[in-house]
Design a protein around this motif. Structure first.
Motif, PDB file in Angstrom:
ATOM      1  N   ARG A  57      51.398 -10.069   4.900  1.00  0.00           N
ATOM      2  CA  ARG A  57      51.073 -11.230   4.908  1.00  0.00           C
ATOM      3  C   ARG A  57      50.334 -11.784   6.257  1.00  0.00           C
ATOM      4  N   LEU A  58      50.505 -10.846   7.326  1.00  0.00           N
ATOM      5  CA  LEU A  58      49.614 -11.231   8.254  1.00  0.00           C
ATOM      6  C   LEU A  58      48.028 -10.898   7.963  1.00  0.00           C
ATOM      7  N   ARG A  59      47.947  -9.879   7.174  1.00  0.00           N
ATOM      8  CA  ARG A  59      46.622  -9.630   6.965  1.00  0.00           C
ATOM      9  C   ARG A  59      45.850 -10.685   5.823  1.00  0.00           C
ATOM     10  N   GLU A  60      46.787 -11.305   5.098  1.00  0.00           N
ATOM     11  CA  GLU A  60      46.356 -12.311   3.899  1.00  0.00           C
ATOM     12  C   GLU A  60      46.178 -13.552   4.928  1.00  0.00           C
ATOM     13  N   LEU A  61      46.707 -13.780   5.810  1.00  0.00           N
ATOM     14  CA  LEU A  61      46.337 -15.152   6.887  1.00  0.00           C
ATOM     15  C   LEU A  61      45.373 -14.675   7.928  1.00  0.00           C
ATOM     16  N   GLU A  85      46.889 -24.755   9.191  1.00  0.00           N
ATOM     17  CA  GLU A  85      48.164 -24.423   8.914  1.00  0.00           C
ATOM     18  C   GLU A  85      48.369 -22.999   8.620  1.00  0.00           C
ATOM     19  N   ARG A  86      47.133 -22.022   8.093  1.00  0.00           N
ATOM     20  CA  ARG A  86      47.181 -20.899   7.788  1.00  0.00           C
ATOM     21  C   ARG A  86      47.489 -20.037   9.503  1.00  0.00           C
ATOM     22  N   GLN A  87      46.770 -20.524  10.527  1.00  0.00           N
ATOM     23  CA  GLN A  87      46.825 -20.240  11.757  1.00  0.00           C
ATOM     24  C   GLN A  87      48.391 -20.332  12.166  1.00  0.00           C
ATOM     25  N   GLN A  88      48.917 -21.468  11.936  1.00  0.00           N
ATOM     26  CA  GLN A  88      50.557 -21.751  12.304  1.00  0.00           C
ATOM     27  C   GLN A  88      51.238 -20.660  11.513  1.00  0.00           C
ATOM     28  N   ALA A  89      50.959 -20.575  10.142  1.00  0.00           N
ATOM     29  CA  ALA A  89      51.829 -19.627   9.552  1.00  0.00           C
ATOM     30  C   ALA A  89      51.804 -18.211  10.048  1.00  0.00           C
ATOM     31  N   GLY A  90      50.386 -17.896  10.457  1.00  0.00           N
ATOM     32  CA  GLY A  90      50.155 -16.496  11.039  1.00  0.00           C
ATOM     33  C   GLY A  90      50.732 -16.018  12.459  1.00  0.00           C
ATOM     34  N   ALA A 145      55.714 -13.077  21.548  1.00  0.00           N
ATOM     35  CA  ALA A 145      55.081 -13.137  20.032  1.00  0.00           C
ATOM     36  C   ALA A 145      54.009 -13.911  19.660  1.00  0.00           C
ATOM     37  N   LEU A 146      54.576 -15.103  20.030  1.00  0.00           N
ATOM     38  CA  LEU A 146      53.773 -16.345  19.223  1.00  0.00           C
ATOM     39  C   LEU A 146      52.653 -16.468  19.661  1.00  0.00           C
ATOM     40  N   TRP A 147      52.223 -15.945  20.790  1.00  0.00           N
ATOM     41  CA  TRP A 147      50.973 -16.167  21.539  1.00  0.00           C
ATOM     42  C   TRP A 147      50.091 -14.936  21.885  1.00  0.00           C
ATOM     43  N   ILE A 148      50.922 -13.768  22.127  1.00  0.00           N
ATOM     44  CA  ILE A 148      50.277 -12.636  22.424  1.00  0.00           C
ATOM     45  C   ILE A 148      50.510 -11.756  21.380  1.00  0.00           C
TER      46      ILE A 148
END
Length: 208
Positions: free
Chosen positions: A97-101, A42-47, A205-208
């Motif tokens: 938030r990206l860093r937190e995840l 889930e953290r990966q999904q949110a990231g 952006a979702l994948w790259i």
């Protein structure tokens, strides 16, 4: 002077792409919200979702910078630069938030920036109504996108939701201000093209 304008725009691009934008120093909306998202997947999904939001904010920075560069209207330039400052806050919040995840920004950020700046500058050269119309069209798309993220983020990720909700509220305000200043509705083919590009940005952006 043209040289001053070029230097200022290049400086903004470099600050945006390296995470050194200033913003208005508003507090991070997720600061007081416990980070209860524990499951790794889930953290990966949110990231990934926050990476998409970060890419959108990179483009928003470029868009407003290009719009301000392309207009000779001092009132409009001031308004665009104010909105850009709020977008800098959004960019900073997304980075946090990206860093937190334990996630990262999109590797295609320079592409998003270049596309946004060009779109903004071209719209500005078409006059005040079109320049403001672009703000409304873009912010309406972003509002819809952020609303979808509020629904689809992992159930326990209230920290990301706090960030996204504040961003959404700001975008609604930008669109309302542009409409009050005389925005003209963009032609349907332009709005359709913007919708297609928005999907390209989201998927990329979702994948790259």
């Amino acid at each position: 002077m043209l040289s001053d304008l070029l230097i200022a725009n290049l400086d903004n691009a470099l600050r945006t792409l390296t995470g050194l934008q200033a913003g208005s120093d508003r507090p991070y909306p997720g600061e007081e919200v416990p980070d209860t998202l524990l499951r790794p997947w889930e953290r990966q999904q949110a990231g990934r979702m926050m990476r998409v939001n970060h890419a959108g904010e990179v483009m928003a920075q470029a868009l407003y910078t290009g719009q301000a560069a392309g207009t000779a209207d001092p009132e409009l330039k001031t308004q665009l630069e104010h909105a850009r400052t709020e977008e800098e806050d959004h960019l900073r919040w997304c980075q946090t938030r990206l860093r937190e995840l334990n996630s990262r920004p999109s590797l295609l950020a320079p592409l998003w920036y270049g596309a946004g700046w060009g779109m903004g500058f071209l719209a500005a050269r078409q006059g005040r109504g079109t320049n403001l119309g672009l703000v409304v069209a873009v912010e309406n798309q972003v509002e819809e996108h952020l609303n979808s993220h509020l629904e689809s983020l992992p159930m326990d990720d209230e920290r990301s939701r706090a960030v996204v909700a504040q961003m959404r509220d700001d975008e609604v305000g930008h669109a309302a201000t542009a409409e009050s200043l005389g925005a003209e509705k963009l032609p349907m083919p332009v709005r359709m093209a913007m919708g297609v590009f928005s999907k390209v940005l989201t998927r990329g952006a979702l994948w790259i």
